[in-house]
Motif scaffolding. Structure first.
Motif, PDB file in Angstrom:
ATOM      1  N   GLN A 105      27.534  13.292  36.850  1.00  0.00           N
ATOM      2  CA  GLN A 105      27.109  13.600  38.216  1.00  0.00           C
ATOM      3  C   GLN A 105      25.901  12.749  38.615  1.00  0.00           C
ATOM      4  OE1 GLN A 105      26.730  17.649  39.394  1.00  0.00           O
ATOM      5  NE2 GLN A 105      28.730  18.259  38.607  1.00  0.00           N
ATOM      6  N   ILE A 109      24.344  12.355  42.510  1.00  0.00           N
ATOM      7  CA  ILE A 109      24.414  13.720  43.019  1.00  0.00           C
ATOM      8  C   ILE A 109      23.090  14.189  43.597  1.00  0.00           C
ATOM      9  CG2 ILE A 109      23.769  14.968  40.913  1.00  0.00           C
ATOM     10  CD1 ILE A 109      26.753  15.841  43.173  1.00  0.00           C
ATOM     11  N   ILE A 113      29.401  18.138  47.597  1.00  0.00           N
ATOM     12  CA  ILE A 113      30.383  17.884  46.552  1.00  0.00           C
ATOM     13  C   ILE A 113      31.630  18.691  46.866  1.00  0.00           C
ATOM     14  CG2 ILE A 113      29.367  19.666  45.073  1.00  0.00           C
ATOM     15  CD1 ILE A 113      30.446  18.105  42.654  1.00  0.00           C
ATOM     16  N   ALA A 142      26.156  20.752  40.047  1.00  0.00           N
ATOM     17  CA  ALA A 142      25.623  19.993  41.180  1.00  0.00           C
ATOM     18  C   ALA A 142      24.475  20.730  41.851  1.00  0.00           C
ATOM     19  CB  ALA A 142      26.739  19.710  42.186  1.00  0.00           C
TER      20      ALA A 142
END
Length: 312
Positions: free
Chosen positions: A156, A161, A167, A184
């Motif tokens: 990620q 991220i 997401i 996330a």
């Protein structure tokens, strides 16, 4: 070369060299060192069997041909691996430079469609896919596509991220989708998370996990099936946060210029798919030059905008 073929090719190459060393040692009366040298040079095309018997020459030619094929398979695979690693590194660098993008977990039919729709809306995306996907090359044309398990922190982070706006976890596994969204949120507390869920009961209970939207596939599809059974052109209502939208099929009854299509887009009307007369349905880009009478389109947007644009 496929990965499963490479180990077999390496094993066959080793076996070929062992047999060749034994044959040359006996037929040419060579010691171990000379037999190894002769076998290796013969396999790479350096023929030194001028004074040998005919059957040994034929054997030597066969060794050269088979050796060349096996070595080609191995080198092709190594080249493919090196190229894939280079492309992966480039995709990772692109992803790390992005800001305000959406990370898509899973590149199946749903993931690819989400990527294409977001691209149509001008939203940049990064895709993480664990397995090989038939959509990888098509998606990579627009978005960085990274290989790996989306549940892992390092993957990620490679997808940027921390700087992402959202997401969308749409793999075919509920646990993976939930885990990806939870991870996330740990890395980026302000990120918006959307998970594809197959279990209806699980979808209703995921609010406590910090998942902003859990979409049950059966729940989403139910309305479409009912509408299709009663009227295939019936309007489908859907919600995106607090925004209420309507989607339906519409047959264009006049020429619509490109400028007018762009004006629709600016007002909030989106053409999701289009099928010109006598042609199969395609993405919105297929009618970028305008619409002609008889074109079937699927449109989505606020109800008042659709009424104004399409019905005056």
């Amino acid at each position: 070369a496929t990965p499963s073929l490479v180990p077999a090719a390496v094993a066959a190459l080793v076996a070929l060299l062992v047999v060749t060393i034994g044959v040359f040692a006996v037929a040419l009366d060579l010691g171990p060192t000379d037999a190894v040298y002769t076998a290796l040079t013969n396999a790479f095309g350096d023929v030194g069997l001028t004074d040998a018997e005919s059957w040994v020459k034929v054997f030597g030619v066969a060794v050269m041909v088979i050796g060349a094929v096996l070595i080609g398979i191995v080198l092709t695979h190594l080249t493919a691996v090196f190229t894939a690693n280079r492309l992966e590194e480039q995709a990772g660098r692109r992803a790390r430079r992005m800001r305000g993008h959406v990370v898509i977990a899973g590149l199946g039919m749903v993931g690819f469609r989400v990527e294409r729709l977001l691209d149509e809306l001008g939203v940049t995306t990064v895709v993480i896919e664990r397995n090989d996907s038939r959509f990888r090359e098509a998606a990579a044309f627009h978005s960085p596509v990274l290989s790996g398990d989306v549940r892992l922190r390092e993957n990620q982070e490679r997808a940027g991220i921390v700087d992402a706006a959202g997401i969308v976890a749409c793999t075919d596994d509920d646990v993976t989708n939930v885990s990806a969204c939870v991870q996330a949120r740990r890395l980026n507390p302000s990120i918006r998370t959307v998970a594809r869920i197959f279990d209806d009961e699980l979808a209703d209970r995921l609010g406590g996990f910090g998942i902003d939207k859990a979409l049950s596939m059966s729940g989403v599809a139910a309305g479409a099936f009912v509408g299709a059974a009663t009227d295939e052109r019936a309007a489908r209502r859907l919600s995106v946060g607090s925004l209420e939208l309507v989607a339906f099929r519409y047959t264009v009854d006049r020429d619509v210029a490109q400028d007018e299509v762009l004006a629709w887009r600016e007002q909030g009307l989106r053409i999701v798919a289009a099928a010109p007369p006598g042609e199969p349905a395609g993405p919105p880009a297929s009618v970028a030059d305008g619409l002609r009478p008889g074109t079937e389109i699927v449109v989505a947007g606020p109800e008042d905008v659709l009424r104004t644009c399409l019905f005056g």
